[in-house]
Scaffold this motif. Sequence first.
Motif, PDB file in Angstrom:
ATOM      1  N   GLU A 392      -1.091  25.088 -14.993  1.00 14.26           N
ATOM      2  CA  GLU A 392      -1.570  24.368 -14.418  1.00 14.26           C
ATOM      3  C   GLU A 392      -3.112  25.257 -13.461  1.00 14.26           C
ATOM      4  O   GLU A 392      -3.994  25.291 -13.042  1.00 14.26           O
ATOM      5  N   ILE A 393      -1.267  26.152 -12.730  1.00 16.85           N
ATOM      6  CA  ILE A 393      -2.595  26.200 -11.163  1.00 16.85           C
ATOM      7  C   ILE A 393      -3.281  27.717 -11.832  1.00 16.85           C
ATOM      8  O   ILE A 393      -4.395  27.985 -11.165  1.00 16.85           O
ATOM      9  N   ARG A 394      -2.983  28.563 -13.015  1.00 13.07           N
ATOM     10  CA  ARG A 394      -3.988  29.582 -13.589  1.00 13.07           C
ATOM     11  C   ARG A 394      -4.883  28.609 -14.184  1.00 13.07           C
ATOM     12  O   ARG A 394      -6.148  29.817 -14.737  1.00 13.07           O
ATOM     13  N   LYS A 395      -5.349  28.090 -14.958  1.00 12.75           N
ATOM     14  CA  LYS A 395      -5.810  27.383 -15.481  1.00 12.75           C
ATOM     15  C   LYS A 395      -7.064  26.884 -13.988  1.00 12.75           C
ATOM     16  O   LYS A 395      -8.416  27.161 -14.440  1.00 12.75           O
ATOM     17  N   ARG A 396      -6.762  26.298 -13.001  1.00 18.19           N
ATOM     18  CA  ARG A 396      -7.335  25.993 -11.805  1.00 18.19           C
ATOM     19  C   ARG A 396      -7.863  27.120 -11.337  1.00 18.19           C
ATOM     20  O   ARG A 396      -9.086  27.133 -10.500  1.00 18.19           O
ATOM     21  N   LEU A 397      -6.967  28.405 -10.456  1.00 18.14           N
ATOM     22  CA  LEU A 397      -7.566  29.112 -10.109  1.00 18.14           C
ATOM     23  C   LEU A 397      -8.355  30.419 -10.840  1.00 18.14           C
ATOM     24  O   LEU A 397      -8.929  31.491 -10.489  1.00 18.14           O
ATOM     25  N   GLY A 398      -8.088  30.629 -11.929  1.00 23.12           N
ATOM     26  CA  GLY A 398      -8.709  31.542 -12.673  1.00 23.12           C
ATOM     27  C   GLY A 398      -8.087  32.781 -13.043  1.00 23.12           C
ATOM     28  O   GLY A 398      -7.125  33.100 -12.857  1.00 23.12           O
ATOM     29  N   THR A 399      -8.551  33.493 -13.672  1.00 21.59           N
ATOM     30  CA  THR A 399      -7.778  35.176 -14.437  1.00 21.59           C
ATOM     31  C   THR A 399      -8.135  36.120 -13.277  1.00 21.59           C
ATOM     32  O   THR A 399      -7.174  36.373 -12.872  1.00 21.59           O
ATOM     33  N   SER A 400      -8.745  35.831 -12.323  1.00 22.96           N
ATOM     34  CA  SER A 400      -9.209  36.705 -11.394  1.00 22.96           C
ATOM     35  C   SER A 400      -7.902  36.794 -10.077  1.00 22.96           C
ATOM     36  O   SER A 400      -7.166  37.784  -9.765  1.00 22.96           O
ATOM     37  N   TRP A 401      -7.377  35.686  -9.678  1.00 25.78           N
ATOM     38  CA  TRP A 401      -6.348  34.664  -9.260  1.00 25.78           C
ATOM     39  C   TRP A 401      -5.039  35.370  -9.799  1.00 25.78           C
ATOM     40  O   TRP A 401      -4.488  36.858  -9.049  1.00 25.78           O
ATOM     41  N   GLY A 591      -7.801  26.983   3.982  1.00 27.05           N
ATOM     42  CA  GLY A 591      -6.221  26.478   2.589  1.00 27.05           C
ATOM     43  C   GLY A 591      -6.990  24.933   1.495  1.00 27.05           C
ATOM     44  O   GLY A 591      -7.919  24.776   1.680  1.00 27.05           O
ATOM     45  N   MET A 592      -6.376  24.747   0.979  1.00 24.82           N
ATOM     46  CA  MET A 592      -6.924  23.981  -0.367  1.00 24.82           C
ATOM     47  C   MET A 592      -5.497  23.603  -1.245  1.00 24.82           C
ATOM     48  O   MET A 592      -4.402  24.038  -1.829  1.00 24.82           O
ATOM     49  N   ILE A 593      -5.990  22.005  -1.889  1.00 22.70           N
ATOM     50  CA  ILE A 593      -4.951  21.485  -2.670  1.00 22.70           C
ATOM     51  C   ILE A 593      -5.171  22.039  -4.188  1.00 22.70           C
ATOM     52  O   ILE A 593      -6.300  21.747  -4.702  1.00 22.70           O
ATOM     53  N   ILE A 594      -4.485  22.307  -5.063  1.00 21.18           N
ATOM     54  CA  ILE A 594      -4.813  23.335  -6.837  1.00 21.18           C
ATOM     55  C   ILE A 594      -4.524  22.091  -7.276  1.00 21.18           C
ATOM     56  O   ILE A 594      -5.432  21.415  -8.127  1.00 21.18           O
ATOM     57  N   ALA A 595      -3.442  21.271  -6.900  1.00 22.13           N
ATOM     58  CA  ALA A 595      -2.967  20.589  -7.946  1.00 22.13           C
ATOM     59  C   ALA A 595      -1.988  19.641  -7.629  1.00 22.13           C
ATOM     60  O   ALA A 595      -0.765  20.313  -6.660  1.00 22.13           O
ATOM     61  N   PRO A 596      -2.201  18.630  -7.812  1.00 22.06           N
ATOM     62  CA  PRO A 596      -2.512  17.713  -9.068  1.00 22.06           C
ATOM     63  C   PRO A 596      -3.604  16.315  -8.625  1.00 22.06           C
ATOM     64  O   PRO A 596      -4.713  16.412  -8.994  1.00 22.06           O
ATOM     65  N   CYS A 597      -3.684  16.761  -6.993  1.00 20.72           N
ATOM     66  CA  CYS A 597      -5.344  16.484  -6.515  1.00 20.72           C
ATOM     67  C   CYS A 597      -6.365  16.777  -6.616  1.00 20.72           C
ATOM     68  O   CYS A 597      -6.418  18.005  -6.636  1.00 20.72           O
ATOM     69  N   THR A 598      -6.937  16.221  -6.165  1.00 22.53           N
ATOM     70  CA  THR A 598      -9.038  17.299  -6.397  1.00 22.53           C
ATOM     71  C   THR A 598      -9.174  15.833  -5.535  1.00 22.53           C
ATOM     72  O   THR A 598     -10.413  15.790  -5.137  1.00 22.53           O
ATOM     73  N   LYS A 646      10.429  14.308 -16.220  1.00 23.66           N
ATOM     74  CA  LYS A 646       8.996  13.633 -15.703  1.00 23.66           C
ATOM     75  C   LYS A 646       9.142  14.507 -13.772  1.00 23.66           C
ATOM     76  O   LYS A 646      10.801  14.923 -13.275  1.00 23.66           O
ATOM     77  N   PHE A 647       8.642  14.945 -13.239  1.00 28.87           N
ATOM     78  CA  PHE A 647       8.421  15.264 -12.124  1.00 28.87           C
ATOM     79  C   PHE A 647       7.158  15.064 -11.272  1.00 28.87           C
ATOM     80  O   PHE A 647       6.031  14.757 -11.617  1.00 28.87           O
ATOM     81  N   SER A 648       7.168  14.832  -9.762  1.00 30.02           N
ATOM     82  CA  SER A 648       6.350  15.054  -8.489  1.00 30.02           C
ATOM     83  C   SER A 648       6.410  16.184  -8.155  1.00 30.02           C
ATOM     84  O   SER A 648       6.991  16.886  -8.100  1.00 30.02           O
ATOM     85  N   TYR A 649       5.003  16.504  -8.005  1.00 30.24           N
ATOM     86  CA  TYR A 649       4.614  17.904  -7.260  1.00 30.24           C
ATOM     87  C   TYR A 649       2.861  17.895  -6.174  1.00 30.24           C
ATOM     88  O   TYR A 649       3.026  17.327  -6.762  1.00 30.24           O
ATOM     89  N   ILE A 650       3.239  19.307  -5.719  1.00 33.43           N
ATOM     90  CA  ILE A 650       2.109  19.739  -5.081  1.00 33.43           C
ATOM     91  C   ILE A 650       2.062  21.001  -5.265  1.00 33.43           C
ATOM     92  O   ILE A 650       2.612  21.734  -4.942  1.00 33.43           O
ATOM     93  N   ALA A 651       0.635  21.490  -5.630  1.00 31.10           N
ATOM     94  CA  ALA A 651       0.731  22.942  -5.068  1.00 31.10           C
ATOM     95  C   ALA A 651      -0.387  23.268  -4.161  1.00 31.10           C
ATOM     96  O   ALA A 651      -1.421  22.549  -4.046  1.00 31.10           O
ATOM     97  N   VAL A 652      -0.477  23.949  -3.284  1.00 32.69           N
ATOM     98  CA  VAL A 652      -1.063  24.170  -2.164  1.00 32.69           C
ATOM     99  C   VAL A 652      -1.492  25.681  -2.617  1.00 32.69           C
ATOM    100  O   VAL A 652      -0.602  26.535  -1.905  1.00 32.69           O
ATOM    101  N   GLN A 653      -2.243  26.334  -2.096  1.00 36.50           N
ATOM    102  CA  GLN A 653      -2.701  27.379  -1.444  1.00 36.50           C
ATOM    103  C   GLN A 653      -3.346  27.894  -0.248  1.00 36.50           C
ATOM    104  O   GLN A 653      -4.109  27.315   0.764  1.00 36.50           O
ATOM    105  N   ARG A 654      -2.954  29.058   0.663  1.00 32.07           N
ATOM    106  CA  ARG A 654      -3.202  28.918   2.416  1.00 32.07           C
ATOM    107  C   ARG A 654      -4.123  29.995   1.930  1.00 32.07           C
ATOM    108  O   ARG A 654      -4.079  31.784   1.109  1.00 32.07           O
TER     109      ARG A 654
END
Length: 873
Positions: A392-401, A591-598, A646-654
């Motif tokens: 999911e992180i790879r999809k949201r940040l793209g190939t360049s990341w 910074g930014m929340i990548i997933a799952p929050c928009t 089943k899991f709850s998660y958050i991915a954040v970029q700094r």
Amino acid sequence: MLSRSPASTVSRPCSRELLHAIAHNVPQLSSRQLRRGAANPIRQRSRNCSSLRNQCPLPPQFPSKKRATDNRSGVWCAAKRSTSTSAPVDGAVGPSRKDEIYALIDNINQHDAELAELLENLDLLDEHHGVLNIHGTDLDHAFSQTIGHRSPEALESRVRMARQQFGKSLPEGYLNAVETQLYVRLYGEPIVKEQELQVEDEEAGADSDQLFREDGQGGWEEVEFERATLQGEGEEEIPVVYDMEAGPEEEESMIMKRAREVAEQLGGEVMLQQFEDEAVPDSTPRRHPLTVEGKFSTNPSTILLPTDTVVGPISAILSNYSNKHLKDKARAIFGGRSLPHSTTVMPPRAQLPQLPVALEASQHYMSDMEANSFLAVLYPGIYSSVLSILVEIRKRLGTSWIRRLMTQEGGPSVLDAGGGGAGILAWRDILRTEHELMNPDSHESDSVPMGKSTVVTGSEALRLRAAAMLENTTFLPRLPDYVHVRDTPTLEDAREPPKRKQYDIIIAPHTLLGIEDDYLRKEHVENLWSLLNPNGGVLILLEKGRQRGFEAVAGAREMLLKRHISSPGSTEYEDFLESPGDGKPVKKETGMIIAPCTNHEICPMYRFPGVSKGREDYCHFQQRYIRPQFLQRIIDAKDRNHEDVKFSYIAVQRGEDLRQQAEIAQDIEATNAAFAGYEHIARSPKEEELEAVNTPNTTETTPQTTEATPSESPTGTFHTLSLPRIVYPPMKRRGHVILDVCTPEAKIERWIVPRSFSKTAFTDARKAGWGDLWALGAKTRIPRTLVLGQKDGEGKKERLARRAAVRAALREEQEELSEGNTSSTPPLPEMPILIKEKGQTIPSWKKKLTKKQTRQAAKKRSAAGLESVKADV
């Protein structure tokens, strides 16, 4: 090799023999005559081949077995030469003699080509189809086995044709030593298959068809039978071919007959049903590109754990221990057969306490069997959930990341702070897949830039097992504490601050729920944030998909947004710890929340911090994986071999914020645009920028039900991070689909996509999954009611105890009334009783009415009882 006309391809060895057969008008041989071994025609062809060899005498150096003394047919002689494995003898034939032989071959081929063209012009080619044997071997191939090839180009052409015809496997003896040597140099060692050449005995006679049976004495006796005669004397027998896959022959209908006649008149043919889809493909794709881009799942959606990196090494480690011992130990550690205290999430009906994972990778001591249980029970679930999040992180940040990380000096630096190495295995699989996309021609044995990997393992037993599975990995006994380390020189210590370790990616699964105190949990998240690379590092926090796990992740999200991540309207916060009585403003980082929050607002499912009793709605997701055999044995699974973790998660970029770089909107306007839908945008999933949508905004956000159409999308720039996310499994109904989404406005809403809204949107909504980003809009939206419980309120036990006390009080009051005790309280309503006499039939409407009156009386009595109890208190 000299150039030849296309007709020369029909010429084969013994061409003079074929011309001789035409001159003498030799009748064509039927397939039955060939099987019977007809003597005269075969001998005639053999003599014709002999005459050809007399006209083209072979040098005396040739072996005697290849000379004209062989009594077998000419066809078999030619095949024998072409499959010879003997190499050409150097110097056996001089260059001039070799050129003469090949010049004679060219002359023969030229006359054969002229003969083929002449027969075709006279329409005699079909009548004399046996004269020109298309399936024979070429004279060049027959003679090249003994006198050498015409040229190096001819030798290479022979080898390449063998490769194209047979692939990696070659018939035995098809190439000679020189050709095999060139084949090995070009393609490697071939796979040789034995070929049984069945040669019919030409002297068997015309009566070779015989039927035998056992005579009872170990021998065979001939059985006489009548042979069926052909219809005509020179007429060939038509072979019968049975197609085992063909169905019964269907009778041609009048419509099909008329269609066939019209097609023949127009010079075409009737197309079969099975080829219609291939000839006229569907103009519309199966799914909208934006639906595919917003998908939250791996491909395939069910993860099969890799054998070479996960299942195989773990199985090898566990093979040194008893299966029963491992099963008993794992069940004792993780709470029983179902392993409720592992990554497995039990259903709410089990009514089990929500405890953290029983084993932590950072604990200081772990026995051998505990370490084995960690690998067998926790590794599959952690690997699957982390892999799903990384995809999911790879999809949201793209190939360049990810490619920037792979190409930087030293490669990416990754820290596994709680998975014991399972997170590193998942990350390396992502790198391997990206490397294959970057280098399509790469081989499996090519090295992939893995970068630097670090794993936190507190015990020696777990460290030894993880080290056997992970190469080039550093192991730390504990996390470095950077929260209580100075950042700048002080008056007491004027030296420069110590150098800190920084990681591009930090994976911290199941590290929050085990910390009971809230301030220690926040301190742990602060420490992980300090270890993160300030130039685009990604932090992944993961917990079990239950209420307490969600609350732990949501608390970490709230703390990061409050103290570290800068958002529009919230760029700094007041730190009361450094300046008591007077808060000192501290500037936040980018910074930014990548997933799952928009969105970066307060979580709609976490309105107030802390533990809430009675919570039913919480944000979590799931990932299905196939259980390995060792995990199947531990839980004694007999029928189902998969599990939904089943899991709850958050991915954040700094350090980076795509919201500012790509002008991503996460507000009420983005919600309205997503509700209207982006179906009309013709866009590839890989494009980064979109065309502006020149349609005015006609939707308004109201708490009541609203409706929209797909053409009502406002002007703006599209990005997947401005879309709502489906937070519950979609509910499919007969004519519509219900989606519960978390909008960029930070609200939980229920969107309804009916069939009348859009065919594409309705079809994709039925295929949508839990966790997907939805881009095709909806027709109706209503606020969804959430059950979030109460902070410090009554839980299930307190609620049951209160209800039991009310019932007991009502029972005591009823007993007092029955004893004639009068009180000032109003009389309670009587409970209606339906009495049925023998043979009486009570209508259904009366039964329903009695039940309704009983419910109403019960509610009134319960309310009166509560008031009396409160008055007494």
